[in-house]
Design a protein around this motif. Sequence first.
Motif, PDB file in Angstrom:
ATOM      1  N   THR B  23      -8.621  13.688  -3.399  1.00  0.00           N
ATOM      2  CA  THR B  23      -9.104  13.048  -2.175  1.00  0.00           C
ATOM      3  C   THR B  23     -10.255  12.100  -2.494  1.00  0.00           C
ATOM      4  N   SER B  24     -10.322  11.016  -1.724  1.00  0.00           N
ATOM      5  CA  SER B  24     -11.468  10.107  -1.794  1.00  0.00           C
ATOM      6  C   SER B  24     -12.079  10.040  -0.404  1.00  0.00           C
ATOM      7  N   PHE B  25     -13.386  10.011  -0.338  1.00  0.00           N
ATOM      8  CA  PHE B  25     -14.038  10.056   0.983  1.00  0.00           C
ATOM      9  C   PHE B  25     -15.394   9.380   0.909  1.00  0.00           C
ATOM     10  N   PRO B  26     -15.923   8.967   2.075  1.00  0.00           N
ATOM     11  CA  PRO B  26     -17.230   8.301   2.083  1.00  0.00           C
ATOM     12  C   PRO B  26     -18.343   9.262   1.666  1.00  0.00           C
ATOM     13  N   ALA B  27     -19.351   8.747   0.975  1.00  0.00           N
ATOM     14  CA  ALA B  27     -20.450   9.568   0.462  1.00  0.00           C
ATOM     15  C   ALA B  27     -21.418   9.915   1.587  1.00  0.00           C
ATOM     16  N   TYR B  71     -25.767   7.798  -4.884  1.00  0.00           N
ATOM     17  CA  TYR B  71     -25.764   6.711  -3.900  1.00  0.00           C
ATOM     18  C   TYR B  71     -27.087   6.640  -3.138  1.00  0.00           C
ATOM     19  N   GLU B  76     -23.302   4.485   2.003  1.00  0.00           N
ATOM     20  CA  GLU B  76     -22.088   3.784   1.622  1.00  0.00           C
ATOM     21  C   GLU B  76     -21.693   4.274   0.231  1.00  0.00           C
ATOM     22  N   GLY B  77     -20.486   3.949  -0.161  1.00  0.00           N
ATOM     23  CA  GLY B  77     -19.990   4.454  -1.434  1.00  0.00           C
ATOM     24  C   GLY B  77     -18.882   5.458  -1.202  1.00  0.00           C
ATOM     25  N   THR B  78     -18.068   5.626  -2.241  1.00  0.00           N
ATOM     26  CA  THR B  78     -16.911   6.504  -2.142  1.00  0.00           C
ATOM     27  C   THR B  78     -16.971   7.550  -3.250  1.00  0.00           C
ATOM     28  N   THR B  80     -14.682  10.465  -5.279  1.00  0.00           N
ATOM     29  CA  THR B  80     -13.311  10.901  -5.532  1.00  0.00           C
ATOM     30  C   THR B  80     -13.340  12.287  -6.166  1.00  0.00           C
ATOM     31  N   ASP B  96     -17.791   8.714  -9.001  1.00  0.00           N
ATOM     32  CA  ASP B  96     -18.441   7.843  -8.027  1.00  0.00           C
ATOM     33  C   ASP B  96     -18.924   6.579  -8.740  1.00  0.00           C
TER      34      ASP B  96
END
Lengths: 115, 163
Positions: B23-27, B71, B76-78, B80, B96
């Motif tokens: 999964t990838s998601f916002p930080a 971050y 902001e940033g993703t 994984t 990241d």
Amino acid sequence: MNLSAETRSGVLIVHVEEERLDAAIAIRFKDQIRELTSSATSRVVLDLSQVTFLDSSGLGALVAIMKALAPLRQLELAGLTPNVEKVFRLTRMDSVFPIHGDLSQLASGDIRHAG
Amino acid sequence: MRAERAQAGSASPDAAEGRIFHTSFPARPQAVREALRAAVARFARLMSADEAGTFELILAEILNNVVEHSYQDADEGTVTLSIVQDRRGLSCSISDDGVPLPEDCLRRVLPDDPGRPQPGNLPEGGFGWFLIHDLAEELGYQRDANRNLLAFRLPLCPQKENA
């Protein structure tokens, strides 16, 4: 952030009605507990029996609350669930906080005799 | 990240799908919560309640660190997160695009090390890396171009449904 408070025999008991004390909630938790305990006079017991997950941010918030209450008022904990208890044990913070089994023990035991 | 080699053995594609979580998601803290919930739910049947608690705690500490430090709470940033199940447990990797991880974080802090948080001093922070080192196995870190990649293993005792 769901908290409820009651006073039993002069001891302020705060029930933490959250499943998680984590990074998402730690700052709000700290601020609201400080507000709730601002008029507390001696002992404050946090009932953590509904909390099933604690991370280092939640632990840091508890330490900050303890420091803010000291030296006149003491922060105590009750009702630690197994995963929460593990964090206290691993970090050895179980040697810093007075930890009670559950609130019923408190009610029949030391609270009644306190102050 | 390519995951086709994770299908070791004679597993059917369906079984392999169950063994890989990605999964990838916002930080952000709330997104971390949701990722943790999904990861624990995916592998819950393989773990005791104690193992599940350990798994969630290690992941939470690593992911919180990415949000707050990598971050720098920039909102902001993703992030994984990839988890692969094998016969001995779970292999987890977290990546990241934030700032490099300070070397100090990777140093295992020994019990009498002054860098270890001392309960008597009532530290409000510093427990995160201590918990990660204490609970995760084969912790490794790599800075690749502008990405952080952190990986660890969590050994699991075989559960009944897994036998």
